[in-house]
Each structure stands twice: as structure tokens, then as C-alpha cells.
Write an enzyme that holds these catalytic residues in place. Structure first.
Site, PDB file in Angstrom:
ATOM      1  N   ASP A  32       0.830  -1.207   0.000  1.00 57.97           N
ATOM      2  CA  ASP A  32       0.000   0.000   0.000  1.00 57.97           C
ATOM      3  C   ASP A  32       0.865   1.257   0.000  1.00 57.97           C
ATOM      4  O   ASP A  32       1.972   1.256   0.565  1.00 57.97           O
ATOM      5  CB  ASP A  32      -0.917  -0.023   1.240  1.00 57.97           C
ATOM      6  CG  ASP A  32      -2.088   0.935   1.107  1.00 57.97           C
ATOM      7  OD1 ASP A  32      -2.294   1.492   0.018  1.00 57.97           O
ATOM      8  OD2 ASP A  32      -2.798   1.122   2.116  1.00 57.97           O
ATOM      9  N   GLY A  33       0.347   2.305  -0.603  1.00 56.39           N
ATOM     10  CA  GLY A  33       1.009   3.612  -0.541  1.00 56.39           C
ATOM     11  C   GLY A  33       1.651   4.049  -1.845  1.00 56.39           C
ATOM     12  O   GLY A  33       2.344   5.067  -1.880  1.00 56.39           O
ATOM     13  N   GLY A  35       0.217   5.311  -4.510  1.00 55.24           N
ATOM     14  CA  GLY A  35      -0.364   6.579  -4.960  1.00 55.24           C
ATOM     15  C   GLY A  35       0.209   7.751  -4.178  1.00 55.24           C
ATOM     16  O   GLY A  35       0.635   8.760  -4.771  1.00 55.24           O
ATOM     17  N   ARG A  36       0.265   7.602  -2.849  1.00 60.78           N
ATOM     18  CA  ARG A  36       0.788   8.696  -2.015  1.00 60.78           C
ATOM     19  C   ARG A  36       2.265   8.954  -2.308  1.00 60.78           C
ATOM     20  O   ARG A  36       2.724  10.089  -2.342  1.00 60.78           O
ATOM     21  CB  ARG A  36       0.594   8.361  -0.527  1.00 60.78           C
ATOM     22  CG  ARG A  36      -0.796   8.708  -0.023  1.00 60.78           C
ATOM     23  CD  ARG A  36      -1.104   8.027   1.281  1.00 60.78           C
ATOM     24  NE  ARG A  36      -1.417   6.619   1.063  1.00 60.78           N
ATOM     25  CZ  ARG A  36      -1.477   5.721   2.046  1.00 60.78           C
ATOM     26  NH1 ARG A  36      -1.225   6.068   3.276  1.00 60.78           N
ATOM     27  NH2 ARG A  36      -1.783   4.465   1.772  1.00 60.78           N
ATOM     28  N   HIS A  49       3.017   2.998  -8.896  1.00 63.34           N
ATOM     29  CA  HIS A  49       2.907   1.559  -9.188  1.00 63.34           C
ATOM     30  C   HIS A  49       4.161   1.057  -9.904  1.00 63.34           C
ATOM     31  O   HIS A  49       4.670  -0.018  -9.586  1.00 63.34           O
ATOM     32  CB  HIS A  49       1.667   1.274 -10.049  1.00 63.34           C
ATOM     33  CG  HIS A  49       0.375   1.682  -9.386  1.00 63.34           C
ATOM     34  ND1 HIS A  49       0.094   1.394  -8.070  1.00 63.34           N
ATOM     35  CD2 HIS A  49      -0.700   2.365  -9.855  1.00 63.34           C
ATOM     36  CE1 HIS A  49      -1.103   1.872  -7.768  1.00 63.34           C
ATOM     37  NE2 HIS A  49      -1.602   2.475  -8.827  1.00 63.34           N
ATOM     38  N   SER A  77      -7.346  -5.842  -5.831  1.00 60.16           N
ATOM     39  CA  SER A  77      -8.522  -6.339  -5.114  1.00 60.16           C
ATOM     40  C   SER A  77      -9.770  -6.173  -5.983  1.00 60.16           C
ATOM     41  O   SER A  77      -9.763  -5.403  -6.960  1.00 60.16           O
ATOM     42  CB  SER A  77      -8.710  -5.571  -3.803  1.00 60.16           C
ATOM     43  OG  SER A  77      -9.195  -4.276  -4.074  1.00 60.16           O
ATOM     44  N   THR A  78     -10.833  -6.853  -5.592  1.00 62.53           N
ATOM     45  CA  THR A  78     -12.087  -6.706  -6.358  1.00 62.53           C
ATOM     46  C   THR A  78     -12.569  -5.247  -6.273  1.00 62.53           C
ATOM     47  O   THR A  78     -13.243  -4.763  -7.175  1.00 62.53           O
ATOM     48  CB  THR A  78     -13.197  -7.645  -5.818  1.00 62.53           C
ATOM     49  OG1 THR A  78     -13.307  -7.445  -4.419  1.00 62.53           O
ATOM     50  CG2 THR A  78     -12.888  -9.100  -6.080  1.00 62.53           C
ATOM     51  N   GLU A  79     -12.180  -4.556  -5.214  1.00 67.07           N
ATOM     52  CA  GLU A  79     -12.591  -3.147  -5.039  1.00 67.07           C
ATOM     53  C   GLU A  79     -11.772  -2.200  -5.918  1.00 67.07           C
ATOM     54  O   GLU A  79     -12.176  -1.071  -6.181  1.00 67.07           O
ATOM     55  CB  GLU A  79     -12.445  -2.717  -3.568  1.00 67.07           C
ATOM     56  CG  GLU A  79     -13.450  -3.344  -2.612  1.00 67.07           C
ATOM     57  CD  GLU A  79     -13.076  -4.757  -2.149  1.00 67.07           C
ATOM     58  OE1 GLU A  79     -11.918  -5.175  -2.357  1.00 67.07           O
ATOM     59  OE2 GLU A  79     -13.960  -5.457  -1.600  1.00 67.07           O
ATOM     60  N   TRP A  81     -11.332  -2.145  -8.966  1.00 67.92           N
ATOM     61  CA  TRP A  81     -11.958  -1.797 -10.256  1.00 67.92           C
ATOM     62  C   TRP A  81     -12.578  -0.413 -10.220  1.00 67.92           C
ATOM     63  O   TRP A  81     -12.814   0.206 -11.266  1.00 67.92           O
ATOM     64  CB  TRP A  81     -13.051  -2.810 -10.630  1.00 67.92           C
ATOM     65  CG  TRP A  81     -12.554  -4.183 -10.925  1.00 67.92           C
ATOM     66  CD1 TRP A  81     -12.752  -5.288 -10.149  1.00 67.92           C
ATOM     67  CD2 TRP A  81     -11.782  -4.631 -12.047  1.00 67.92           C
ATOM     68  NE1 TRP A  81     -12.152  -6.392 -10.721  1.00 67.92           N
ATOM     69  CE2 TRP A  81     -11.552  -6.006 -11.895  1.00 67.92           C
ATOM     70  CE3 TRP A  81     -11.255  -3.990 -13.172  1.00 67.92           C
ATOM     71  CZ2 TRP A  81     -10.826  -6.771 -12.806  1.00 67.92           C
ATOM     72  CZ3 TRP A  81     -10.528  -4.756 -14.095  1.00 67.92           C
ATOM     73  CH2 TRP A  81     -10.329  -6.118 -13.906  1.00 67.92           C
ATOM     74  N   LEU A 143      10.443 -21.028  -3.885  1.00 68.41           N
ATOM     75  CA  LEU A 143       9.453 -20.059  -3.409  1.00 68.41           C
ATOM     76  C   LEU A 143       8.215 -20.086  -4.294  1.00 68.41           C
ATOM     77  O   LEU A 143       8.328 -20.043  -5.523  1.00 68.41           O
ATOM     78  CB  LEU A 143      10.072 -18.648  -3.455  1.00 68.41           C
ATOM     79  CG  LEU A 143       9.157 -17.472  -3.139  1.00 68.41           C
ATOM     80  CD1 LEU A 143       8.812 -17.431  -1.651  1.00 68.41           C
ATOM     81  CD2 LEU A 143       9.800 -16.146  -3.533  1.00 68.41           C
ATOM     82  N   SER A 204      -8.522  -4.963   4.933  1.00 69.27           N
ATOM     83  CA  SER A 204      -9.136  -4.666   3.638  1.00 69.27           C
ATOM     84  C   SER A 204      -9.546  -5.902   2.820  1.00 69.27           C
ATOM     85  O   SER A 204      -9.144  -6.053   1.667  1.00 69.27           O
ATOM     86  CB  SER A 204      -8.185  -3.801   2.790  1.00 69.27           C
ATOM     87  OG  SER A 204      -7.888  -2.619   3.461  1.00 69.27           O
TER      88      SER A 204
HETATM   89  C1  FPP Z   1      -1.720   0.069  -3.415  1.00 65.90           C
HETATM   90  O1  FPP Z   1      -1.267   1.399  -3.426  1.00 65.90           O
HETATM   91  C2  FPP Z   1      -1.156  -0.696  -4.546  1.00 65.90           C
HETATM   92  C3  FPP Z   1      -1.890  -1.357  -5.475  1.00 65.90           C
HETATM   93  C4  FPP Z   1      -3.351  -1.398  -5.484  1.00 65.90           C
HETATM   94  C5  FPP Z   1      -1.262  -2.067  -6.606  1.00 65.90           C
HETATM   95  C6  FPP Z   1      -0.032  -2.870  -6.303  1.00 65.90           C
HETATM   96  C7  FPP Z   1       0.689  -3.111  -7.557  1.00 65.90           C
HETATM   97  C8  FPP Z   1       2.037  -3.087  -7.727  1.00 65.90           C
HETATM   98  C9  FPP Z   1       2.983  -2.913  -6.633  1.00 65.90           C
HETATM   99  C10 FPP Z   1       2.634  -3.222  -9.078  1.00 65.90           C
HETATM  100  C11 FPP Z   1       2.381  -4.477  -9.852  1.00 65.90           C
HETATM  101  C12 FPP Z   1       2.618  -5.729  -9.131  1.00 65.90           C
HETATM  102  C13 FPP Z   1       3.242  -6.835  -9.623  1.00 65.90           C
HETATM  103  C14 FPP Z   1       3.124  -8.069  -8.838  1.00 65.90           C
HETATM  104  C15 FPP Z   1       4.036  -6.841 -10.851  1.00 65.90           C
HETATM  105  P1  FPP Z   1      -2.350   2.559  -3.589  1.00 65.90           P
HETATM  106  O2  FPP Z   1      -2.440   2.888  -5.025  1.00 65.90           O
HETATM  107  O3  FPP Z   1      -3.633   2.151  -2.952  1.00 65.90           O
HETATM  108  O4  FPP Z   1      -1.662   3.724  -2.804  1.00 65.90           O
HETATM  109  P2  FPP Z   1      -2.400   4.891  -1.990  1.00 65.90           P
HETATM  110  O5  FPP Z   1      -3.114   4.237  -0.839  1.00 65.90           O
HETATM  111  O6  FPP Z   1      -1.265   5.759  -1.551  1.00 65.90           O
HETATM  112  O7  FPP Z   1      -3.344   5.567  -2.931  1.00 65.90           O
END
Ligand code: FPP
Length: 254
Positions: A32-33, A35-36, A49, A77-79, A81, A143, A204
């Protein structure tokens, strides 16, 4: 594991103050994080990302080094989308390009890809790439890398119930072991440690069944900054927990 790798592992664990006999077999991560992290730099969320992929590489590498056997990453996640369609498309493309680039390297390192979630809703090229990477033969599996894609625990549990009804399983045949054969994680051990980055303290809709007795490690580090040192710190935290599984503290047992 070769003698050289064994020595490297021992040195790494020693320098991190970790007990080689208490490495969690299965670690699950809510990444998580992103976007921030991007917004803090005045960049588009997708930039977060993109950089998050580096952290995925770092944790896969670290899991191999310390001897974690299963690593589950909550990738979509399903959310998710409900995010802007450009962001969803970018995430799907990132998944395809990353897997395409990394398949040979992952195989060479003994990493086998698996997935949990409803893949049928993913774009065709994404489904095809996942199939290709999953099918690629991996010798000497070290793994299992499990990507949770279009996954949510409530969906998974609902699907399990539907499957049980569909198969006409009788009430007296249903128990925990039987139920688990209907979950996406069939055959996998439950995670002992769940890590969530970015300071949020929620699960979540992630592995609600499987995390029943997991230890939770929350860190304020944003996912794109997450590296081996943070992964080792989470395992260190785990090793200092007393796991009682509903029993009593060993210190109080006479
Ligand atoms: C959450 O951060 C991150 C995601 C929903 C996507 C995770 C995807 C990757 C790390 C890249 C692709 C993965 C692989 C396995 C190749 P957020 O966007 O919710 O951040 P925020 O809470 O700061 O908005």
C-alpha cells in the site's frame, strides 16, 4: 541450497539478528502507498505503481535469501476496479510487462507463480500472460509467489459456499479441513505473518480466513520504498511475538 548460499543465508540472518529456525513459512503482504508515494513527488499515481515493482523484486529476492517458502502479494482487489480506468489499465499492463520480462529469471531462481482471485474478469492479455508464467516449468521450487488478483476474501468465502452446495456436500461432512479445500488457497499453509505498508492498519478484505492466527506487522513505509531491510525488520518483529493460538502464555504454564 548450495553451501555458498547456505553460508550467505546464515550471515544475512545473523546480521539481522534473526533466528534461522523461526522464519515464517508463509508471508502475506498488502502493498500500500503507491499513490501517495507518487503524489508526494508531484507525479501521477501510476508512477508509484511503476516504482512499486522494484519493491516486489526486492521482497521476492529477500524471501529467497532468508528461506520463506510462500509469499502472497495483494496486487489487485475486487474493489480496485472502482479506480479511474486509466489507472486500472496501467496496473494490468504493468502486470503483463513485468511478468513477461521476469518469467525466465523467476524460473531460474526457483520461483513458481500461482494466483488467487477471479482471473476471468482480467483483460485477455493479462490472463494469457499469467497462464504462460504459471505454466513455465520451474525446477527446484524454492518459493511460491502467489499473486492475489481480482481477489477479495468475502468473494472467496462466498465462492467456497457455492462450491460446497454445487457438490452436494452433506452438512455432517463439512468441517474446517473440508471447507479449506474450497478456498482459493487450497493446499497452501496459512500465512504466519501479514505485512501492510503505508501506515494503514486494516486488512481490507484480504485472506480473512487464512489470517485467523497470523501476526500483523504495520509499517509507515510506503510500498515503493519497501526494501530488504524493512522485510527483515518485519520478520524480526514476528520473531519477538509470543504466538499463543488461543492458549496461555508459556511463561505462565507451570
Ligand atoms: C496500493 O497502493 C497498490 C496497489 C493497489 C497495486 C499494487 C501493484 C504493484 C505494486 C505493481 C504491480 C505488481 C506486480 C506483482 C508486478 P495505492 O495505489 O492504494 O496507494 P495509496 O493508498 O497511496 O493511494
Amino acid at each position: 541450497m548450495t553451501e555458498v548460499n547456505k553460508k550467505k543465508r546464515f550471515d544475512l540472518l545473523k546480521s539481522a539478528g534473526l533466528d534461522p529456525n523461526k522464519i515464517p513459512q508463509h508471508i502475506a503482504i498488502i502493498m500500500d502507498g503507491n499513490g501517495r508515494w507518487a503524489q508526494n513527488r508531484g507525479e501521477d499515481r501510476v508512477f508509484g505503481h511503476l516504482n512499486g515493482v522494484e519493491s516486489v523484486r526486492a521482497v521476492v529476492e529477500s524471501a529467497l535469501q532468508v528461506g520463506v517458502r510462500y509469499l502472497t502479494l495483494y496486487a489487485f482487489s475486487t474493489e480496485n476496479w472502482s479506480r479511474p480506468k486509466e489507472e486500472v489499465a496501467a496496473l494490468m499492463n504493468l502486470l503483463v510487462t513485468t511478468l513477461n520480462q521476469e518469467t525466465d529469471d523467476l524460473n531460474g531462481k526457483g520461483v513458481r507463480l500461482r494466483t488467487i482471485g477471479d482471473l476471468s474478469a482480467l483483460p485477455d492479455n493479462c490472463q494469457k500472460q499469467l497462464e504462460t508464467t504459471e505454466k513455465a516449468e520451474t525446477k527446484n521450487v524454492s518459493l511460491d509467489l502467489i499473486l492475489a488478483l481480482n481477489y477479495s476474501a468475502k468473494w472467496e468465502i462466498t465462492e467456497a459456499v457455492k462450491g460446497i452446495i454445487r457438490d452436494g456436500v452433506k452438512e455432517e461432512e463439512i468441517n474446517i479441513d473440508k471447507f479449506e479445500t474450497y478456498l482459493q488457497t487450497k493446499g497452501l499453509p496459512d500465512p504466519e505473518l501479514m505485512i501492510r505498508t503505508s501506515g494503514e492498519r486494516r486488512i481490507s478484505n484480504f485472506m480473512l480466513w487464512q489470517l485467523a492466527y497470523a501476526e500483523f506487522h504495520f509499517t509507515s513505509v510506503l510500498w515503493p520504498d519497501f526494501r530488504r531491510e524493512h522485510f527483515l525488520a518485519a520478520i524480526h518483529d514476528f520473531q519477538n511475538r509470543e504466538r499463543r493460538f488461543g492458549g496461555v502464555s508459556q511463561q505462565t504454564v507451570k
